[in-house]
Design a protein around this motif. Structure first.
Motif, PDB file in Angstrom:
ATOM      1  N   ALA A   1       0.835  -1.211   0.000  1.00 55.77           N
ATOM      2  CA  ALA A   1       0.000   0.000   0.000  1.00 55.77           C
ATOM      3  C   ALA A   1       0.865   1.256   0.000  1.00 55.77           C
ATOM      4  O   ALA A   1       0.582   2.223  -0.713  1.00 55.77           O
ATOM      5  N   LEU A   2       1.953   1.228   0.772  1.00 57.19           N
ATOM      6  CA  LEU A   2       2.831   2.396   0.848  1.00 57.19           C
ATOM      7  C   LEU A   2       3.617   2.588  -0.449  1.00 57.19           C
ATOM      8  O   LEU A   2       3.705   3.698  -0.983  1.00 57.19           O
ATOM      9  N   GLU A   3       4.186   1.499  -0.962  1.00 55.97           N
ATOM     10  CA  GLU A   3       4.983   1.616  -2.187  1.00 55.97           C
ATOM     11  C   GLU A   3       4.110   2.009  -3.370  1.00 55.97           C
ATOM     12  O   GLU A   3       4.510   2.808  -4.221  1.00 55.97           O
ATOM     13  N   ALA A   4       2.893   1.448  -3.435  1.00 59.44           N
ATOM     14  CA  ALA A   4       2.001   1.776  -4.551  1.00 59.44           C
ATOM     15  C   ALA A   4       1.600   3.243  -4.529  1.00 59.44           C
ATOM     16  O   ALA A   4       1.301   3.829  -5.577  1.00 59.44           O
ATOM     17  N   ALA A   5       1.583   3.857  -3.342  1.00 54.82           N
ATOM     18  CA  ALA A   5       1.221   5.276  -3.232  1.00 54.82           C
ATOM     19  C   ALA A   5       2.404   6.203  -3.466  1.00 54.82           C
ATOM     20  O   ALA A   5       2.256   7.422  -3.399  1.00 54.82           O
ATOM     21  N   GLY A   6       3.585   5.618  -3.725  1.00 53.71           N
ATOM     22  CA  GLY A   6       4.748   6.438  -4.045  1.00 53.71           C
ATOM     23  C   GLY A   6       5.670   6.752  -2.894  1.00 53.71           C
ATOM     24  O   GLY A   6       6.625   7.528  -3.063  1.00 53.71           O
ATOM     25  N   HIS A   7       5.438   6.174  -1.712  1.00 51.92           N
ATOM     26  CA  HIS A   7       6.353   6.408  -0.595  1.00 51.92           C
ATOM     27  C   HIS A   7       7.656   5.649  -0.839  1.00 51.92           C
ATOM     28  O   HIS A   7       7.626   4.473  -1.214  1.00 51.92           O
ATOM     29  N   PRO A   8       8.798   6.273  -0.614  1.00 51.13           N
ATOM     30  CA  PRO A   8      10.066   5.566  -0.814  1.00 51.13           C
ATOM     31  C   PRO A   8      10.396   4.683   0.397  1.00 51.13           C
ATOM     32  O   PRO A   8      10.281   5.141   1.541  1.00 51.13           O
ATOM     33  N   PRO A   9      10.816   3.444   0.166  1.00 49.99           N
ATOM     34  CA  PRO A   9      11.233   2.610   1.288  1.00 49.99           C
ATOM     35  C   PRO A   9      12.649   2.963   1.729  1.00 49.99           C
ATOM     36  O   PRO A   9      13.437   3.513   0.950  1.00 49.99           O
ATOM     37  N   GLU A  10      12.977   2.656   2.944  1.00 48.58           N
ATOM     38  CA  GLU A  10      14.345   2.845   3.414  1.00 48.58           C
ATOM     39  C   GLU A  10      15.256   1.902   2.637  1.00 48.58           C
ATOM     40  O   GLU A  10      14.942   0.731   2.443  1.00 48.58           O
ATOM     41  N   GLY A  11      16.373   2.406   2.173  1.00 46.52           N
ATOM     42  CA  GLY A  11      17.264   1.556   1.393  1.00 46.52           C
ATOM     43  C   GLY A  11      18.486   2.299   0.925  1.00 46.52           C
ATOM     44  O   GLY A  11      18.819   3.371   1.442  1.00 46.52           O
ATOM     45  N   PRO A  12      19.177   1.751  -0.096  1.00 42.76           N
ATOM     46  CA  PRO A  12      20.404   2.373  -0.589  1.00 42.76           C
ATOM     47  C   PRO A  12      20.191   3.795  -1.098  1.00 42.76           C
ATOM     48  O   PRO A  12      21.112   4.611  -1.069  1.00 42.76           O
ATOM     49  N   GLN A  13      18.969   4.092  -1.571  1.00 42.46           N
ATOM     50  CA  GLN A  13      18.703   5.419  -2.107  1.00 42.46           C
ATOM     51  C   GLN A  13      18.549   6.475  -1.013  1.00 42.46           C
ATOM     52  O   GLN A  13      18.579   7.666  -1.294  1.00 42.46           O
ATOM     53  N   GLY A  14      18.331   6.039   0.235  1.00 40.24           N
ATOM     54  CA  GLY A  14      18.180   7.000   1.306  1.00 40.24           C
ATOM     55  C   GLY A  14      17.126   6.570   2.305  1.00 40.24           C
ATOM     56  O   GLY A  14      16.638   5.442   2.279  1.00 40.24           O
ATOM     57  N   PRO A  15      16.750   7.474   3.219  1.00 43.75           N
ATOM     58  CA  PRO A  15      15.750   7.137   4.239  1.00 43.75           C
ATOM     59  C   PRO A  15      14.366   6.991   3.635  1.00 43.75           C
ATOM     60  O   PRO A  15      14.070   7.519   2.568  1.00 43.75           O
ATOM     61  N   GLY A  16      13.524   6.279   4.335  1.00 41.23           N
ATOM     62  CA  GLY A  16      12.155   6.070   3.885  1.00 41.23           C
ATOM     63  C   GLY A  16      11.399   5.259   4.912  1.00 41.23           C
ATOM     64  O   GLY A  16      11.827   5.130   6.062  1.00 41.23           O
ATOM     65  N   TYR A  17      10.279   4.709   4.495  1.00 44.09           N
ATOM     66  CA  TYR A  17       9.479   3.929   5.438  1.00 44.09           C
ATOM     67  C   TYR A  17      10.113   2.571   5.696  1.00 44.09           C
ATOM     68  O   TYR A  17      10.912   2.061   4.907  1.00 44.09           O
ATOM     69  N   ARG A  18       9.736   1.992   6.812  1.00 42.97           N
ATOM     70  CA  ARG A  18      10.145   0.636   7.175  1.00 42.97           C
ATOM     71  C   ARG A  18       8.954  -0.018   7.861  1.00 42.97           C
ATOM     72  O   ARG A  18       8.392   0.549   8.798  1.00 42.97           O
ATOM     73  N   VAL A  19       8.556  -1.197   7.408  1.00 41.55           N
ATOM     74  CA  VAL A  19       7.419  -1.916   7.979  1.00 41.55           C
ATOM     75  C   VAL A  19       7.941  -3.171   8.664  1.00 41.55           C
ATOM     76  O   VAL A  19       8.705  -3.942   8.071  1.00 41.55           O
ATOM     77  N   ARG A  20       7.510  -3.388   9.900  1.00 38.72           N
ATOM     78  CA  ARG A  20       7.989  -4.541  10.647  1.00 38.72           C
ATOM     79  C   ARG A  20       6.824  -5.209  11.391  1.00 38.72           C
ATOM     80  O   ARG A  20       5.848  -4.552  11.770  1.00 38.72           O
ATOM     81  N   ALA A  21       6.957  -6.515  11.608  1.00 34.79           N
ATOM     82  CA  ALA A  21       5.958  -7.268  12.354  1.00 34.79           C
ATOM     83  C   ALA A  21       6.008  -6.868  13.826  1.00 34.79           C
ATOM     84  O   ALA A  21       7.023  -6.355  14.322  1.00 34.79           O
ATOM     85  N   THR A  22       4.910  -7.104  14.534  1.00 29.32           N
ATOM     86  CA  THR A  22       4.848  -6.837  15.971  1.00 29.32           C
ATOM     87  C   THR A  22       4.292  -8.067  16.682  1.00 29.32           C
ATOM     88  O   THR A  22       3.828  -9.012  16.043  1.00 29.32           O
ATOM     89  N   VAL A  23       4.348  -8.035  18.007  1.00 32.01           N
ATOM     90  CA  VAL A  23       3.801  -9.148  18.781  1.00 32.01           C
ATOM     91  C   VAL A  23       2.284  -9.067  18.870  1.00 32.01           C
ATOM     92  O   VAL A  23       1.628 -10.016  19.296  1.00 32.01           O
TER      93      VAL A  23
END
Length: 207
Positions: free
Chosen positions: A136-158
């Protein structure tokens, strides 16, 4: 104990569309998967076959070794970026893949939500929370955190049916919240006690 699928059936399952679970195979193979509860035939034309939740679990579980037949090559499907990938290919091809995956997910919502709604997550998303939120985030154009720079990060929770979403700053976090809410998720902003870092707790909306 339920017998595992045959090698031929397993190849059909492994080759299913990674987002929608759409299957391709012979009528006999598809009928056998339906009989096992691993697939269902959609009631509306063109009456395609799709993996059930049990079918998705089968595809994601390790394949038992086969002595009489070589293992099939692993399926290489689309994977949404959750943030933190070491390598990321950007460009028109990736944009087309993301767009196609998102449209496929909306179609899966239409076909599997009881009322055909596309404005809230479906069963597949509830069993693939991190991948669904990241798509949902990538399809809306949000950049993920990675080699290109900072961005969103999604992680599982308990927590059941909830993921944590991080962004470089408050503005990015609020933008992610708006996107997820528009995609049928509910979000709340929290602070990690130890690091004091702000994050979103997001879960699929049911109504």
């Amino acid at each position: 104990m339920t017998r595992p699928p045959t090698a031929a059936q397993r190849r059909v399952i492994d080759a299913a569309d990674p987002v929608t679970g759409r299957l391709r195979g012979t009528e006999a193979q598809l009928a056998a998967l339906v009989k096992r509860g691993l697939a269902f035939r959609h009631p509306r034309p063109p009456h395609d076959h799709f993996l059930t939740p049990a079918g998705h679990r089968t595809r994601e579980s390790p394949e038992p070794p086969a002595a009489a037949e070589p293992e099939p090559a692993p399926a290489h499907g689309f994977a949404a970026r959750v943030g933190g990938e070491e390598r990321a290919d950007d460009g028109p091809a990736r944009a087309r893949e993301v767009h196609s995956a998102w449209q496929g997910l909306l179609e899966l919502r239409r076909m599997t939500n009881p009322d055909g709604a596309t404005d809230r997550p479906c069963g597949w998303e509830r069993t693939h929370l991190v991948r669904a939120a990241a798509l949902a985030l990538e399809a809306a154009g949000h950049p993920p955190e990675g080699p290109q720079g900072p961005g969103y990060r999604v992680r599982a929770t308990v927590q059941p049916e909830a993921v944590a979403v991080y962004a470089p700053d408050g503005e990015g976090l609020r933008a992610c919240a708006g996107t997820l809410e528009g995609a049928g998720w509910q979000t709340g902003e929290y602070t990690e006690p130890r690091t004091r870092r702000r994050y979103l707790l997001a879960s699929p909306r049911r109504v």
